[in-house]
Design a protein around this motif. Sequence first.
Motif, PDB file in Angstrom:
ATOM      1  N   VAL A 228      -5.478   9.575  21.859  1.00  0.00           N
ATOM      2  CA  VAL A 228      -6.934   9.504  21.753  1.00  0.00           C
ATOM      3  C   VAL A 228      -7.302   8.720  20.498  1.00  0.00           C
ATOM      4  O   VAL A 228      -6.967   9.128  19.382  1.00  0.00           O
ATOM      5  CB  VAL A 228      -7.544  10.920  21.694  1.00  0.00           C
ATOM      6  N   VAL A 229      -8.000   7.608  20.692  1.00  0.00           N
ATOM      7  CA  VAL A 229      -8.396   6.777  19.552  1.00  0.00           C
ATOM      8  C   VAL A 229      -9.891   6.881  19.258  1.00  0.00           C
ATOM      9  O   VAL A 229     -10.343   6.530  18.171  1.00  0.00           O
ATOM     10  CB  VAL A 229      -8.006   5.299  19.770  1.00  0.00           C
ATOM     11  N   ARG A 230     -10.673   7.354  20.240  1.00  0.00           N
ATOM     12  CA  ARG A 230     -12.090   7.641  20.026  1.00  0.00           C
ATOM     13  C   ARG A 230     -12.428   8.888  20.821  1.00  0.00           C
ATOM     14  O   ARG A 230     -12.012   9.024  21.969  1.00  0.00           O
ATOM     15  CB  ARG A 230     -12.994   6.477  20.474  1.00  0.00           C
ATOM     16  N   LEU A 231     -13.218   9.766  20.208  1.00  0.00           N
ATOM     17  CA  LEU A 231     -13.489  11.049  20.842  1.00  0.00           C
ATOM     18  C   LEU A 231     -14.922  11.485  20.573  1.00  0.00           C
ATOM     19  O   LEU A 231     -15.379  11.486  19.430  1.00  0.00           O
ATOM     20  CB  LEU A 231     -12.523  12.106  20.290  1.00  0.00           C
ATOM     21  N   ALA A 232     -15.634  11.838  21.649  1.00  0.00           N
ATOM     22  CA  ALA A 232     -16.995  12.354  21.519  1.00  0.00           C
ATOM     23  C   ALA A 232     -16.944  13.819  21.104  1.00  0.00           C
ATOM     24  O   ALA A 232     -16.215  14.619  21.691  1.00  0.00           O
ATOM     25  CB  ALA A 232     -17.742  12.205  22.832  1.00  0.00           C
ATOM     26  N   LEU A 233     -17.721  14.155  20.081  1.00  0.00           N
ATOM     27  CA  LEU A 233     -17.742  15.508  19.540  1.00  0.00           C
ATOM     28  C   LEU A 233     -19.178  15.941  19.252  1.00  0.00           C
ATOM     29  O   LEU A 233     -20.079  15.100  19.106  1.00  0.00           O
ATOM     30  CB  LEU A 233     -16.924  15.576  18.245  1.00  0.00           C
ATOM     31  N   SER A 234     -19.352  17.233  19.163  1.00  0.00           N
ATOM     32  CA  SER A 234     -20.624  17.805  18.733  1.00  0.00           C
ATOM     33  C   SER A 234     -20.333  18.721  17.555  1.00  0.00           C
ATOM     34  O   SER A 234     -19.341  19.452  17.565  1.00  0.00           O
ATOM     35  CB  SER A 234     -21.273  18.592  19.875  1.00  0.00           C
ATOM     36  N   TRP A 235     -21.211  18.672  16.535  1.00  0.00           N
ATOM     37  CA  TRP A 235     -20.966  19.432  15.307  1.00  0.00           C
ATOM     38  C   TRP A 235     -22.157  20.327  15.003  1.00  0.00           C
ATOM     39  O   TRP A 235     -23.266  19.861  14.765  1.00  0.00           O
ATOM     40  CB  TRP A 235     -20.711  18.475  14.150  1.00  0.00           C
ATOM     41  N   GLN A 236     -21.904  21.630  15.051  1.00  0.00           N
ATOM     42  CA  GLN A 236     -22.868  22.661  14.658  1.00  0.00           C
ATOM     43  C   GLN A 236     -24.232  22.503  15.332  1.00  0.00           C
ATOM     44  O   GLN A 236     -25.272  22.843  14.741  1.00  0.00           O
ATOM     45  CB  GLN A 236     -23.035  22.673  13.136  1.00  0.00           C
ATOM     46  N   ASP A 237     -24.240  21.960  16.534  1.00  0.00           N
ATOM     47  CA  ASP A 237     -25.488  21.741  17.281  1.00  0.00           C
ATOM     48  C   ASP A 237     -26.487  20.890  16.508  1.00  0.00           C
ATOM     49  O   ASP A 237     -27.698  20.920  16.799  1.00  0.00           O
ATOM     50  CB  ASP A 237     -26.144  23.088  17.642  1.00  0.00           C
ATOM     51  N   GLN A 238     -25.995  20.127  15.533  1.00  0.00           N
ATOM     52  CA  GLN A 238     -26.873  19.277  14.733  1.00  0.00           C
ATOM     53  C   GLN A 238     -26.650  17.791  15.013  1.00  0.00           C
ATOM     54  O   GLN A 238     -27.603  17.005  14.979  1.00  0.00           O
ATOM     55  CB  GLN A 238     -26.655  19.527  13.238  1.00  0.00           C
ATOM     56  N   VAL A 239     -25.389  17.417  15.280  1.00  0.00           N
ATOM     57  CA  VAL A 239     -25.053  16.006  15.439  1.00  0.00           C
ATOM     58  C   VAL A 239     -24.071  15.837  16.593  1.00  0.00           C
ATOM     59  O   VAL A 239     -23.039  16.516  16.641  1.00  0.00           O
ATOM     60  CB  VAL A 239     -24.417  15.426  14.150  1.00  0.00           C
ATOM     61  N   ASP A 240     -24.395  14.936  17.507  1.00  0.00           N
ATOM     62  CA  ASP A 240     -23.440  14.469  18.515  1.00  0.00           C
ATOM     63  C   ASP A 240     -22.969  13.087  18.075  1.00  0.00           C
ATOM     64  O   ASP A 240     -23.781  12.260  17.614  1.00  0.00           O
ATOM     65  CB  ASP A 240     -24.089  14.375  19.897  1.00  0.00           C
ATOM     66  N   PHE A 241     -21.679  12.801  18.225  1.00  0.00           N
ATOM     67  CA  PHE A 241     -21.162  11.524  17.738  1.00  0.00           C
ATOM     68  C   PHE A 241     -19.825  11.219  18.399  1.00  0.00           C
ATOM     69  O   PHE A 241     -19.232  12.074  19.076  1.00  0.00           O
ATOM     70  CB  PHE A 241     -20.982  11.560  16.216  1.00  0.00           C
ATOM     71  N   VAL A 242     -19.367   9.996  18.195  1.00  0.00           N
ATOM     72  CA  VAL A 242     -18.034   9.587  18.630  1.00  0.00           C
ATOM     73  C   VAL A 242     -17.224   9.270  17.383  1.00  0.00           C
ATOM     74  O   VAL A 242     -17.629   8.435  16.566  1.00  0.00           O
ATOM     75  CB  VAL A 242     -18.091   8.360  19.564  1.00  0.00           C
ATOM     76  N   LEU A 243     -16.102   9.952  17.227  1.00  0.00           N
ATOM     77  CA  LEU A 243     -15.231   9.753  16.067  1.00  0.00           C
ATOM     78  C   LEU A 243     -14.161   8.728  16.401  1.00  0.00           C
ATOM     79  O   LEU A 243     -13.450   8.858  17.400  1.00  0.00           O
ATOM     80  CB  LEU A 243     -14.592  11.070  15.655  1.00  0.00           C
ATOM     81  N   ASP A 244     -14.044   7.715  15.567  1.00  0.00           N
ATOM     82  CA  ASP A 244     -13.057   6.653  15.757  1.00  0.00           C
ATOM     83  C   ASP A 244     -11.813   6.960  14.929  1.00  0.00           C
ATOM     84  O   ASP A 244     -11.875   7.696  13.937  1.00  0.00           O
ATOM     85  CB  ASP A 244     -13.659   5.311  15.315  1.00  0.00           C
ATOM     86  N   LYS A 245     -10.700   6.360  15.316  1.00  0.00           N
ATOM     87  CA  LYS A 245      -9.445   6.585  14.597  1.00  0.00           C
ATOM     88  C   LYS A 245      -9.515   6.134  13.142  1.00  0.00           C
ATOM     89  O   LYS A 245      -8.727   6.581  12.311  1.00  0.00           O
ATOM     90  CB  LYS A 245      -8.292   5.880  15.307  1.00  0.00           C
ATOM     91  N   ASP A 246     -10.443   5.193  12.812  1.00  0.00           N
ATOM     92  CA  ASP A 246     -10.593   4.754  11.422  1.00  0.00           C
ATOM     93  C   ASP A 246     -11.626   5.593  10.668  1.00  0.00           C
ATOM     94  O   ASP A 246     -12.066   5.212   9.579  1.00  0.00           O
ATOM     95  CB  ASP A 246     -10.954   3.269  11.362  1.00  0.00           C
ATOM     96  N   LEU A 247     -12.015   6.734  11.249  1.00  0.00           N
ATOM     97  CA  LEU A 247     -12.971   7.693  10.691  1.00  0.00           C
ATOM     98  C   LEU A 247     -14.415   7.214  10.766  1.00  0.00           C
ATOM     99  O   LEU A 247     -15.310   7.864  10.209  1.00  0.00           O
ATOM    100  CB  LEU A 247     -12.629   8.080   9.245  1.00  0.00           C
ATOM    101  N   SER A 248     -14.667   6.088  11.442  1.00  0.00           N
ATOM    102  CA  SER A 248     -16.040   5.678  11.678  1.00  0.00           C
ATOM    103  C   SER A 248     -16.723   6.691  12.596  1.00  0.00           C
ATOM    104  O   SER A 248     -16.106   7.214  13.527  1.00  0.00           O
ATOM    105  CB  SER A 248     -16.089   4.297  12.335  1.00  0.00           C
ATOM    106  N   ILE A 249     -17.981   6.953  12.317  1.00  0.00           N
ATOM    107  CA  ILE A 249     -18.775   7.875  13.121  1.00  0.00           C
ATOM    108  C   ILE A 249     -19.760   7.032  13.917  1.00  0.00           C
ATOM    109  O   ILE A 249     -20.700   6.450  13.358  1.00  0.00           O
ATOM    110  CB  ILE A 249     -19.502   8.896  12.222  1.00  0.00           C
ATOM    111  N   ARG A 250     -19.538   6.951  15.213  1.00  0.00           N
ATOM    112  CA  ARG A 250     -20.315   6.057  16.064  1.00  0.00           C
ATOM    113  C   ARG A 250     -21.280   6.842  16.955  1.00  0.00           C
ATOM    114  O   ARG A 250     -21.116   8.030  17.171  1.00  0.00           O
ATOM    115  CB  ARG A 250     -19.377   5.240  16.964  1.00  0.00           C
ATOM    116  N   ARG A 251     -22.249   6.092  17.483  1.00  0.00           N
ATOM    117  CA  ARG A 251     -23.190   6.635  18.475  1.00  0.00           C
ATOM    118  C   ARG A 251     -23.741   7.990  18.039  1.00  0.00           C
ATOM    119  O   ARG A 251     -23.748   8.954  18.784  1.00  0.00           O
ATOM    120  CB  ARG A 251     -22.515   6.725  19.841  1.00  0.00           C
ATOM    121  N   ILE A 252     -24.219   8.034  16.809  1.00  0.00           N
ATOM    122  CA  ILE A 252     -24.731   9.283  16.242  1.00  0.00           C
ATOM    123  C   ILE A 252     -26.064   9.646  16.892  1.00  0.00           C
ATOM    124  O   ILE A 252     -26.956   8.815  17.046  1.00  0.00           O
ATOM    125  CB  ILE A 252     -24.927   9.146  14.720  1.00  0.00           C
TER     126      ILE A 252
END
Length: 301
Positions: A228-252
Amino acid sequence: MWFRNARPYKLPSRLGIDASELSQRLSRRPFVPCRPSQPTSSGWVAALSDDATDFVHKSGDYWLVRLQREERLLPASVIRSEVNNRIQEIQAGQGRRVQRKERLDIVDEVTQDFLPRAFTKSQYLEGLINDREGWVWVNTASAARAEDFLSLLREGLGNLQVTIPDTQKSPVIAMSQWVLNGGLPDGMSLGGDADLEDPHEEGGVVRARGVYLESDEIRSHIESGKQVVRLALSWQDQVDFVLDKDLSIRRIRFSDELKEINDELHEDKLAQRDADCLLMGETLETLQKAITAQFGGLAND
């Protein structure tokens, strides 16, 4: 104001100046529209809003800066068509072939002739600096655009040593294990998107969109060697985002509840944007720390 992407960079030490001094330095390179023969132009503008004046806006520990880039829109097809017309005229009028070097000269000539008549397009690129904690976030998913931003910031500062954050644990391995075995960090939950790649040369790529990531199909891809090199995640019901392998936070996507916290300030737009900048900075910093901690912290700490 609310970033859609956060490309992180780490400062090895404090900048050594305050926000006011940085604002003065950036004001020496303000945005100036493209001249008639100029294909692009970049420069700093008021950070908080077009109605503001400071080139750096300070909200708590966070410094907001904003770059404007203008480019002339000159489609390659238009250039190519006119170049072909001129080449045909030369060949028909002089009875000879146009060689490569002359063709390149014609391309340059056509470009210079057409540039003054081309429409222009402007874009803004924002960055958020936390000097105390040593982070810079650039609101773009593009590494090239982020480097352009940092280059101009470096020019204003005279020196800017930033690095792409490197963690003790591999994000690729950790994210693969989250999908395969669960055990996500507290407050984190899986979204429905992921990119999986085969680490071997010319390996396959799987892009899962809007699916149940804990399905047997996705698990089988990981068990067969894909990571997995990019993964969609949700954090504390505050932020939805896609985490990249280089730690970039995309599609916030910040939650509506978070974005509405400062709505009572709506009658004073600058005050509301100032409060939103502080809230966004605190949220990004907390999220970045949570992500970094799950990968064992930074390698050079």
